[in-house]
Write a protein that holds these residues in place. Structure first.
Motif, PDB file in Angstrom:
ATOM      1  N   LEU A  52      38.426  44.485  33.236  1.00 34.08           N
ATOM      2  CA  LEU A  52      39.163  43.709  32.237  1.00 34.08           C
ATOM      3  C   LEU A  52      38.610  42.438  32.458  1.00 34.08           C
ATOM      4  CD1 LEU A  52      41.253  43.163  30.005  1.00 34.08           C
ATOM      5  CD2 LEU A  52      42.873  43.043  31.839  1.00 34.08           C
ATOM      6  N   GLY A  66      41.153  39.544  38.255  1.00 34.05           N
ATOM      7  CA  GLY A  66      40.703  39.596  36.776  1.00 34.05           C
ATOM      8  C   GLY A  66      40.142  38.206  36.184  1.00 34.05           C
ATOM      9  N   GLY A 102      40.002  48.996  30.886  1.00 31.26           N
ATOM     10  CA  GLY A 102      40.368  48.274  31.904  1.00 31.26           C
ATOM     11  C   GLY A 102      41.890  48.007  32.141  1.00 31.26           C
ATOM     12  N   ILE A 103      42.421  47.782  30.746  1.00 33.67           N
ATOM     13  CA  ILE A 103      43.858  47.583  30.829  1.00 33.67           C
ATOM     14  C   ILE A 103      44.660  48.824  31.080  1.00 33.67           C
ATOM     15  CG2 ILE A 103      45.785  47.201  29.239  1.00 33.67           C
ATOM     16  CD1 ILE A 103      44.176  44.960  27.647  1.00 33.67           C
ATOM     17  N   MET A 156      37.533  46.197  27.700  1.00 32.47           N
ATOM     18  CA  MET A 156      38.877  45.424  28.149  1.00 32.47           C
ATOM     19  C   MET A 156      39.751  46.331  27.945  1.00 32.47           C
ATOM     20  SD  MET A 156      37.868  41.787  26.433  1.00 32.47           S
ATOM     21  CE  MET A 156      39.603  41.470  26.117  1.00 32.47           C
ATOM     22  N   THR A 176      44.252  49.569  34.780  1.00 30.57           N
ATOM     23  CA  THR A 176      45.117  48.946  35.599  1.00 30.57           C
ATOM     24  C   THR A 176      46.553  49.368  35.575  1.00 30.57           C
ATOM     25  OG1 THR A 176      43.903  46.963  35.494  1.00 30.57           O
ATOM     26  CG2 THR A 176      45.897  46.641  36.261  1.00 30.57           C
TER      27      THR A 176
END
Length: 161
Positions: free
Chosen positions: A94, A13, A127-128, A124, A131
């Motif tokens: 992210l 990241g 992406g969080i 973003m 993950t």
């Protein structure tokens, strides 16, 4: 197969954030567009997340005792690989868009806060979520430790289904 290392995800990241920031800095200062993914990519992200969760829940149900039929070991391994790939892709997404967000934030006084800034925030967030889902589904694939205490051969704690 080894478990995901949180440090690797953070490193990916951070490196992606640095690359995104530098690329956006060079692109926007030379008259090119902002190098972000379109917001329609969130549909693809949501689809990947859903597929990962569906396969992960199948493995979790089997692991928790609903064993009316055998679990295909290839399916379990593919689910684990998909979960890890999802976590890595989420960290990369992210980081990249966080770097772009930081650069766009510095330009907020010069231009409006519409396009790239809020698009980066949305990507973003995607992406969080990606993950987190990857990490959770990876934990679904871990077999519980043997409780018989006899030291019988078999799976030990932390091994995957």
């Amino acid at each position: 197969m080894t478990t995901l290392r949180f440090r690797w995800l953070v490193l990916i990241g951070l490196l992606a954030g640095l690359a995104g920031w530098l690329t956006n800095l060079l692109a926007t200062r030379n008259g090119y567009g902002t190098p972000t993914l379109p917001l329609t990519s969130l549909v693809t992200t949501a689809l990947i997340i859903a597929i990962t969760l569906v396969f992960g829940l199948r493995v979790l149900r089997w692991r928790n005792g609903k064993r009316d039929r055998a679990l295909d070991p290839i399916l379990a391994m593919r689910t684990l690989v998909l979960a890890q790939a999802c976590a890595y892709a989420g960290a990369l997404n992210l980081g990249w868009h966080a770097g772009i967000f930081v650069d766009q934030l510095a330009l907020l006084s010069v231009r409006s806060a519409s396009g790239p800034l809020w698009g980066s925030v949305a990507l973003m967030a995607g992406g969080i979520v990606m993950t987190v889902v990857g990490l959770v589904v990876e934990s679904f694939c871990r077999l519980p430790p043997d409780d018989d205490g006899t030291g019988a051969p078999g799976y030990s704690e932390g091994e995957y289904a």
